[in-house]
Scaffold this motif. Structure first.
Motif, mmCIF file in Angstrom:
data_model
loop_
_atom_site.group_PDB
_atom_site.id
_atom_site.type_symbol
_atom_site.label_atom_id
_atom_site.label_comp_id
_atom_site.label_asym_id
_atom_site.label_seq_id
_atom_site.Cartn_x
_atom_site.Cartn_y
_atom_site.Cartn_z
ATOM 1 N N PHE A 68 0.832 -1.202 0.000
ATOM 2 C CA PHE A 68 0.000 0.000 0.000
ATOM 3 C C PHE A 68 0.867 1.252 0.000
ATOM 4 O O PHE A 68 0.648 2.178 -0.801
ATOM 5 C CB PHE A 68 -0.934 0.002 1.210
ATOM 6 C CG PHE A 68 -1.805 1.215 1.278
ATOM 7 C CD1 PHE A 68 -2.947 1.312 0.495
ATOM 8 C CD2 PHE A 68 -1.467 2.284 2.092
ATOM 9 C CE1 PHE A 68 -3.740 2.454 0.537
ATOM 10 C CE2 PHE A 68 -2.250 3.423 2.133
ATOM 11 C CZ PHE A 68 -3.391 3.511 1.353
ATOM 12 N N TYR A 69 1.840 1.282 0.886
ATOM 13 C CA TYR A 69 2.749 2.430 0.977
ATOM 14 C C TYR A 69 3.412 2.716 -0.364
ATOM 15 O O TYR A 69 3.470 3.871 -0.815
ATOM 16 C CB TYR A 69 3.803 2.132 2.042
ATOM 17 C CG TYR A 69 4.915 3.147 2.147
ATOM 18 C CD1 TYR A 69 4.750 4.318 2.875
ATOM 19 C CD2 TYR A 69 6.145 2.908 1.546
ATOM 20 C CE1 TYR A 69 5.783 5.239 2.985
ATOM 21 C CE2 TYR A 69 7.185 3.818 1.661
ATOM 22 C CZ TYR A 69 7.004 4.981 2.369
ATOM 23 O OH TYR A 69 8.027 5.896 2.475
ATOM 24 N N ALA A 70 3.900 1.674 -1.017
ATOM 25 C CA ALA A 70 4.617 1.843 -2.280
ATOM 26 C C ALA A 70 3.728 2.449 -3.353
ATOM 27 O O ALA A 70 4.154 3.334 -4.107
ATOM 28 C CB ALA A 70 5.158 0.493 -2.751
ATOM 29 N N THR A 71 2.488 1.997 -3.432
ATOM 30 C CA THR A 71 1.594 2.453 -4.494
ATOM 31 C C THR A 71 1.131 3.885 -4.265
ATOM 32 O O THR A 71 0.931 4.649 -5.218
ATOM 33 C CB THR A 71 0.395 1.502 -4.612
ATOM 34 O OG1 THR A 71 0.879 0.173 -4.778
ATOM 35 C CG2 THR A 71 -0.486 1.847 -5.797
ATOM 36 N N ASN A 98 -0.675 -0.645 -9.239
ATOM 37 C CA ASN A 98 -1.657 -1.542 -8.631
ATOM 38 C C ASN A 98 -1.067 -2.150 -7.368
ATOM 39 O O ASN A 98 0.136 -2.443 -7.313
ATOM 40 C CB ASN A 98 -2.015 -2.677 -9.589
ATOM 41 C CG ASN A 98 -2.263 -2.188 -11.006
ATOM 42 O OD1 ASN A 98 -3.298 -1.611 -11.302
ATOM 43 N ND2 ASN A 98 -1.291 -2.407 -11.886
ATOM 44 N N ALA A 99 -1.931 -2.385 -6.376
ATOM 45 C CA ALA A 99 -1.455 -2.941 -5.106
ATOM 46 C C ALA A 99 -2.349 -4.082 -4.655
ATOM 47 O O ALA A 99 -3.575 -3.938 -4.593
ATOM 48 C CB ALA A 99 -1.420 -1.860 -4.027
ATOM 49 N N GLY A 100 -1.724 -5.223 -4.308
ATOM 50 C CA GLY A 100 -2.404 -6.300 -3.612
ATOM 51 C C GLY A 100 -2.110 -6.155 -2.134
ATOM 52 O O GLY A 100 -0.959 -6.343 -1.708
ATOM 53 N N PHE A 129 -6.416 -0.790 -5.870
ATOM 54 C CA PHE A 129 -6.084 -1.420 -4.601
ATOM 55 C C PHE A 129 -7.024 -2.594 -4.344
ATOM 56 O O PHE A 129 -8.243 -2.421 -4.330
ATOM 57 C CB PHE A 129 -6.215 -0.423 -3.451
ATOM 58 C CG PHE A 129 -5.403 0.838 -3.619
ATOM 59 C CD1 PHE A 129 -4.117 0.926 -3.122
ATOM 60 C CD2 PHE A 129 -5.937 1.936 -4.300
ATOM 61 C CE1 PHE A 129 -3.375 2.075 -3.277
ATOM 62 C CE2 PHE A 129 -5.202 3.103 -4.452
ATOM 63 C CZ PHE A 129 -3.907 3.167 -3.947
ATOM 64 N N PHE A 130 -6.449 -3.761 -4.128
ATOM 65 C CA PHE A 130 -7.239 -4.935 -3.738
ATOM 66 C C PHE A 130 -6.916 -5.226 -2.272
ATOM 67 O O PHE A 130 -5.863 -5.751 -1.943
ATOM 68 C CB PHE A 130 -6.897 -6.146 -4.614
ATOM 69 C CG PHE A 130 -7.865 -7.299 -4.453
ATOM 70 C CD1 PHE A 130 -7.842 -8.086 -3.312
ATOM 71 C CD2 PHE A 130 -8.778 -7.596 -5.445
ATOM 72 C CE1 PHE A 130 -8.731 -9.140 -3.159
ATOM 73 C CE2 PHE A 130 -9.672 -8.654 -5.305
ATOM 74 C CZ PHE A 130 -9.643 -9.422 -4.155
#
Length: 269
Positions: free
Chosen positions: A165-168, A177-179, A206-207
């Motif tokens: 999350f932080y990276a995205t 996109n973030a898992g 974001f998923f």
């Protein structure tokens, strides 16, 4: 479950079990690379799709944390995610997956962008600088990749979910996109400050996924973050917010839900 118990679960992920036979696909290879930002040598696992050797195609890339747990029972903590087995069965999508090993006793240090008031850590941005400035350029040079942010996903669970999350949010020009599985938002409220004060591209996706038996704060923390993103103007169709009934904080939860997250995160925008 209190945060101390969750912290212990995070630490358990540094353990490696070596009594199982390797289950890694023939499409998985490893290499080592200097990580000057972390003053260490990192082992990287790379899954290439079945068509890679016989085509000239370029592929989207998924960067994943905790590589020891992704492909191989021999190196996993309590069972692998079976990423390679799932991707080997696919006929509709092909990607390159880059798994980055955690630093064992340094896992908390590496996978927290902010220090916890009790447990410390906080060198996550150095880890991200390694990925962005050292690892990704090497991958893009060595493999046929679609290197644009919209074709680059970052994925993790627990502390890895926090980092994805932080990276995205912080580096949207690199990760589109973030898992975000079972994210450890409890580490620091600064992650909410980052999300509330940063301009998030309309194309970022974001998923989110969490189990309702992971701890007292895990579901409310995820709901708080999703609400914040929606209030900022992130579109509903750019967010998946899954809460799994009876889901616990373990590889079984993450492995069983990876296929759905993968299909959603790699769909055409």
């Amino acid at each position: 479950m209190k945060n101390a118990a969750l912290f212990l679960l995070c630490l358990l992920s540094i353990t490696t079990l070596c009594n199982a036979q390797s289950t890694a696909s023939k499409n998985v290879s490893t290499f080592k690379i200097e990580a000057p930002q972390l003053d260490t040598l990192k082992t990287i696992w790379v899954y290439t799709p079945k068509s890679y050797a016989t085509s000239q195609l370029s592929y989207p890339v998924i960067y994943m944390f905790d590589a020891q747990n992704l492909f191989d029972d021999q190196t996993s903590y309590v069972g692998e995610w079976k990423i390679d087995e799932y991707l080997d069965r696919l006929t509709n999508k092909e990607v390159i997956v880059v798994g980055i090993e955690h630093g064992n006793s340094k896992r908390l240090e590496e996978l927290t962008p902010y220090p916890h008031e009790t447990y410390g850590g906080g060198k996550g941005d150095s880890f991200m600088q390694f990925i962005i400035n050292t690892l990704k350029p090497h991958i893009d040079l060595s493999y046929r990749t679609k290197s644009e942010a919209r074709n680059t996903t970052i994925f993790g669970a627990s502390l890895g979910g926090l980092m994805a999350f932080y990276a995205t949010v912080k580096y949207p020009k690199t990760f589109g996109n973030a898992g975000v599985f079972s994210p450890s938002f409890w580490v620091s409220d600064k992650i909410y400050e980052l999300a509330s004060t940063t301009k998030i591209p309309k194309t970022s996706r974001f998923f989110f996924l969490v189990g309702d038996k992971e701890g007292d704060t895990m579901v409310p923390d995820q709901e708080k973050m999703v609400t914040l993103l929606l209030k900022k103007g992130v579109k509903q169709d750019c967010i998946v917010n899954k809460i799994i009934k009876d889901g616990e904080h373990n590889e079984a939860l993450w492995s069983s839900n990876f296929p759905e997250a993968f299909q959603w995160l790699t769909k055409d925008k």
